[in-house]
Enzyme design. Sequence first.
Site, PDB file in Angstrom:
ATOM      1  N   MET A 249       2.071 -19.525   2.668  1.00 11.24           N
ATOM      2  CA  MET A 249       3.645 -18.453   2.234  1.00 11.24           C
ATOM      3  C   MET A 249       4.379 -19.258   2.548  1.00 11.24           C
ATOM      4  SD  MET A 249       2.081 -15.148   1.519  1.00 11.24           S
ATOM      5  CE  MET A 249       4.430 -14.774   1.334  1.00 11.24           C
ATOM      6  N   ARG A 250       3.887 -21.103   2.715  1.00 10.15           N
ATOM      7  CA  ARG A 250       5.080 -21.556   3.012  1.00 10.15           C
ATOM      8  C   ARG A 250       5.876 -22.383   1.886  1.00 10.15           C
ATOM      9  NH1 ARG A 250       2.834 -25.935   5.363  1.00 10.15           N
ATOM     10  NH2 ARG A 250       3.318 -24.615   7.499  1.00 10.15           N
ATOM     11  N   GLY A 251       5.319 -21.996   0.167  1.00 15.51           N
ATOM     12  CA  GLY A 251       5.706 -22.000  -0.758  1.00 15.51           C
ATOM     13  C   GLY A 251       7.657 -21.217  -1.491  1.00 15.51           C
TER      14      GLY A 251
END
Length: 632
Positions: A249-251
């Site tokens: 989910m960092r993107g």
Amino acid sequence: MNPGYPFSAIVGQDRLLLALSLCAVHPGIGGVLVRGEKGTAKSTAVRALTALMPPVTDSAGTRPARLVELPVGATEDRVVGSIDFERIVRDGERAFTPGLLASADRGLLYVDEVNLLHDHLVDLLLDAAAMGRVHVERDGISHSYPSTFVLVGTMNPEEGELRPQLLDRFGLAVDVSASRDVDTRMTVVRRRLDYERDAVAFAEAHADADAEIAARIAGARDRVADVELPDSELRRIAAVCAAFDVDGMRGDLVVARTATAHAAWRGGTTVTEDDVRVAVELALPHRRRRDPFAAPGLADGELDDAMSQADEDVRRSEPEPDPDPDPDGGGAPDPAAEDGAPEQSSSDDAPSADEPPPRPSTGGSSGTAASGDGFDARLLQIDGVGDGAPGRRSRARVSSGRVVRATDFTGGSLHLVGTLMRAAERRGAAESGRLSIAGGDLRGVDREGREGNLIVFVVDASGSMAARDRLSAVTGAVVSLLRDAYRRRDRVAVVSVRGSDAEVILPPTRSVDVAVTRLRDVRTGGRTPLASGFLTTRDVVARERVREPGRRALVVTLTDGRATGGPDPVGRARHAAALLAADKVASVVVDCESGMVRLGLARDLATALRGTYISLPELSSASVAGVVRAAA
């Protein structure tokens, strides 16, 4: 002292300047990775940004934002901090001196040639970036301090790639290159010459423009917390990230923060589709490269396809339009929706089986090398402990790795705790007062880590290999081994054996892109001059030993052992293999022989090389547990 080069004076790198500015507006984006060829103003732009960043307020008052440069050869003590040896000896107190990560708090941490950064330093950066603090537990000292920073790294891809874990920590990535426009190149050269002639006058000439950019950054930073991110645009972000198969989910978070920063940068109060597009272009290309053989960046049309699909997803998710819609709402109502129609369930959002939605292609390099069936290769290690460049393959004594133990002092780093303990033991428990240290008390540091090796692939590309339809399997094996070498930070070279002679198709390099390109063009057919292949490999290793004496070599030969051409080709191949073994070069022979009748010539070559023998199927890590050790 001459002033730095003005930020506003940099031309031809608009994308880079935008990425840096957005990180200054919203430090939570996570920094910028700048990839590009030499002489493209990468370092100049990073240093120029620092002067434009808003000041930092701390317990000591207000100070300018700092630019802290992390050398690729820095020691662990210099990065995180170390024991204050002077205070311990003088006052008998345990004291700690913070390192570069403390100085970089709420500023810029700049790493030039970040792809060459030692792995143990990469681990420290990953921990600090993840937690926003540095925790030091060593030598009886427990210390913690804040360290939130904008990480900016520059690199030349020709010098090798970046570890995937660190790559993911960079919020944005920009590929830069020199402009091919003549007028732009003239402007760059003219401005640089003017700066070198009179730096003060040049800086004064651009002072107003720099002040305007600084004010814009400060204003955007003040507004960014109030910028609205509508659910429609958040859905668009999630849909695009899903379309590109972005891991984790960092993107999604980085795209959301970047889109918000871009809206504040342009003076808006609400994130729009255009803000999302800019954020995707900066934040996602480097996150898609899970494999070193995948092409970096976004191919033509991929972003348009993903944005179109996301737009359809946004429209399908919109609720029934309000009779008096808010003009600032998230998009136009669906004209196909009927009044009073029930809200669609989540299953309605999925495309029908008859009309699957378009998805962006996964990219990747095509050609002979990429078409081979790759697999996870077994770990090939060289026995013993080397002294080579830091990497992730064989055991090595290193100057800047993790401390293993205290040892006799012969110069270099001092093991502080070991020295103090020896001095205390010499003094004895009955004595008191200030501790004195004699020359015999000094203890050195024994550090052990992993080294990168020179991996030379000797590939049998003769007609016999191609005729038996084995070259495809061999190519897949080379691809897999190259992928493993990339992850372990090795230098690689490829020697092709075919026809009347051997050819170095890939001189030693760390660039995976170059390796793939060369492998696409491998020619096949003809005889099998294995003797020439080993002699050529011997020359390659000898030249590299002069260039990097500490880097140990591992020769991986992929062949069926059936040498042909000239009188006694098999005997000459064994003789050449023995010469290579006499040079104390570690070897692995991968037997590619197949069929009912097997001569076992590859095993004989492994014996002559004093190396390890494995069959082609055993090269996969899934075939047999454990590692293969090649004796040097």
